[in-house]
Design a protein around this motif. Sequence first.
Motif, short mmCIF file in Angstrom:
data_model
loop_
_atom_site.label_atom_id
_atom_site.label_comp_id
_atom_site.label_asym_id
_atom_site.label_seq_id
_atom_site.Cartn_x
_atom_site.Cartn_y
_atom_site.Cartn_z
N VAL A 11 -19.29 -12.72 14.87
CA VAL A 11 -18.26 -13.60 14.86
C VAL A 11 -18.85 -14.95 14.41
O VAL A 11 -19.77 -15.22 14.96
N SER A 12 -18.18 -15.68 13.50
CA SER A 12 -18.55 -17.21 13.33
C SER A 12 -17.83 -17.96 14.14
O SER A 12 -16.51 -17.73 14.03
N ARG A 52 -13.58 -13.41 20.63
CA ARG A 52 -12.95 -12.78 19.60
C ARG A 52 -11.75 -13.53 18.95
O ARG A 52 -11.17 -13.45 17.86
N GLU A 53 -11.09 -14.12 20.06
CA GLU A 53 -9.64 -14.91 19.49
C GLU A 53 -10.21 -16.22 18.67
O GLU A 53 -9.60 -16.34 17.77
N GLY A 55 -13.16 -16.76 17.21
CA GLY A 55 -14.11 -16.69 16.40
C GLY A 55 -13.39 -16.01 14.97
O GLY A 55 -12.52 -15.04 14.86
N GLU A 56 -14.08 -16.07 13.83
CA GLU A 56 -13.93 -15.31 12.80
C GLU A 56 -15.07 -14.08 12.35
O GLU A 56 -16.15 -14.63 12.24
#
Length: 92
Positions: A11-12, A52-53, A55-56
């Motif tokens: 994730v970014s 997760r929430e 990040g993209e």
Amino acid sequence: MIVRIMGEGQVSLADSHLTELNKLDDVLLEEMENGDGPGFRATLHALLQKVRELGEPLPDDSLEPSELILPSPDATLEDVRELLSDDGLIPG
């Protein structure tokens, strides 16, 4: 920042979220030092969920260098100890 969750992908994540993640990382480190298995498990899941929430997700075929590698949700205390630095899992 590119973050890899082992077994899940990358994730970014904006650097501005590191302070929030460091709070969970500090709790996780304390629980590990105290051998608090149930607390460790709950905090690890909370940390990964927050990443997760915030990040993209990157596409599955993307192979960017990861600046931060986090353990999988089913990692044990021993697994995570091997990944730790002096700052915990999250630098700073």
